[in-house]
Design a protein around this motif. Structure first.
Motif, mmCIF file in Angstrom:
data_model
loop_
_atom_site.group_PDB
_atom_site.id
_atom_site.type_symbol
_atom_site.label_atom_id
_atom_site.label_comp_id
_atom_site.label_asym_id
_atom_site.label_seq_id
_atom_site.Cartn_x
_atom_site.Cartn_y
_atom_site.Cartn_z
ATOM 1 N N UNK A 12 0.846 -1.196 0.000
ATOM 2 C CA UNK A 12 0.000 0.000 0.000
ATOM 3 C C UNK A 12 0.878 1.241 0.000
ATOM 4 N N UNK A 13 0.254 2.393 -0.165
ATOM 5 C CA UNK A 13 0.949 3.669 -0.083
ATOM 6 C C UNK A 13 0.137 4.611 0.783
ATOM 7 N N UNK A 14 0.777 5.534 1.406
ATOM 8 C CA UNK A 14 0.222 6.569 2.280
ATOM 9 C C UNK A 14 -0.355 5.988 3.562
ATOM 10 N N UNK A 15 -0.508 6.855 4.506
ATOM 11 C CA UNK A 15 -1.067 6.425 5.802
ATOM 12 C C UNK A 15 -2.517 5.982 5.664
ATOM 13 N N UNK A 16 -3.154 6.372 4.558
ATOM 14 C CA UNK A 16 -4.525 5.924 4.298
ATOM 15 C C UNK A 16 -4.544 4.476 3.812
ATOM 16 N N UNK A 17 -3.351 3.922 3.608
ATOM 17 C CA UNK A 17 -3.185 2.535 3.180
ATOM 18 C C UNK A 17 -3.920 2.241 1.873
ATOM 19 N N UNK A 18 -3.627 3.048 0.863
ATOM 20 C CA UNK A 18 -4.201 2.866 -0.468
ATOM 21 C C UNK A 18 -3.477 1.703 -1.139
ATOM 22 N N UNK A 19 -4.185 0.663 -1.578
ATOM 23 C CA UNK A 19 -3.522 -0.499 -2.187
ATOM 24 C C UNK A 19 -2.753 -0.124 -3.447
ATOM 25 N N UNK A 20 -1.612 -0.785 -3.651
ATOM 26 C CA UNK A 20 -0.819 -0.615 -4.867
ATOM 27 C C UNK A 20 -0.979 -1.900 -5.673
ATOM 28 N N UNK A 21 -1.713 -1.830 -6.770
ATOM 29 C CA UNK A 21 -1.887 -3.014 -7.608
ATOM 30 C C UNK A 21 -0.782 -3.057 -8.656
ATOM 31 N N UNK A 22 -0.411 -4.256 -9.067
ATOM 32 C CA UNK A 22 0.618 -4.435 -10.088
ATOM 33 C C UNK A 22 2.039 -4.291 -9.579
ATOM 34 N N UNK A 23 2.243 -4.223 -8.256
ATOM 35 C CA UNK A 23 3.595 -4.155 -7.695
ATOM 36 C C UNK A 23 4.242 -5.536 -7.788
ATOM 37 N N UNK A 24 5.532 -5.562 -8.049
ATOM 38 C CA UNK A 24 6.290 -6.817 -8.099
ATOM 39 C C UNK A 24 6.904 -7.057 -6.730
ATOM 40 N N UNK A 25 6.690 -8.261 -6.186
ATOM 41 C CA UNK A 25 7.200 -8.610 -4.863
ATOM 42 C C UNK A 25 8.017 -9.890 -4.997
ATOM 43 N N UNK A 26 9.288 -9.835 -4.572
ATOM 44 C CA UNK A 26 10.175 -11.005 -4.621
ATOM 45 C C UNK A 26 10.454 -11.483 -3.203
ATOM 46 N N UNK A 27 10.375 -12.782 -3.006
ATOM 47 C CA UNK A 27 10.636 -13.420 -1.711
ATOM 48 C C UNK A 27 11.949 -14.185 -1.838
#
Length: 129
Positions: A12-27
């Motif tokens: 998410x982004x901002x303190x309002x916790x706006x979801x970020x779609x399409x982000x790439x996440x590597x584990x």
């Protein structure tokens, strides 16, 4: 390592916790030489969530007596999306037979900036069990 746990993220982004779609996440997990081993790569959905990743963990019995191995597995998470700083979170703990949800807050880049690497990764200290 005989058991498994799962981890998923909520980006998410901002303190309002706006979801970020399409982000790439590597584990990733660090090996003996300190090199990262890729466990999985996921892309966030419209709610900013990734699909779960299964991680090998120590057996439940590891937490029953002191002085044994840590009763959790550890992984690092890298998250990025165009227009946001790269976020690296280290030492995320995954317990056996448990679903771990890691929140990841992405910081927007200043205007007319291509990319910005984090100065310091976020480090999660081990649980004091």
């Amino acid at each position: 390592m005989d058991a498994f746990g799962t981890i998923l993220t909520r980006v998410y982004t901002s303190r309002a916790q706006i979801p970020v779609s399409g982000a790439t996440v590597a584990f990733t997990q660090r090996g003996a030489e300190g090199r990262h081993k890729l466990l999985a790569v996921r892309v966030t959905d419209g709610n900013g969530r990734t699909a779960p990743v299964q991680v090998s963990t120590p057996d439940d019995a590891a937490s029953e007596s002191p002085g044994t191995v840590e009763p959790f597995a550890v992984c690092d998470i890298w998250a990025e999306s165009p227009g946001y700083e790269l976020l690296v979170v280290e030492n995320v703990q995954i317990f056996p037979n448990t679903e771990t949800i890691q929140d990841l807050e992405l910081i927007p880049l200043p205007e007319q900036t291509d990319a910005l690497l984090p100065e310091h990764p976020v480090n999660i200290p081990p649980q004091s069990l």
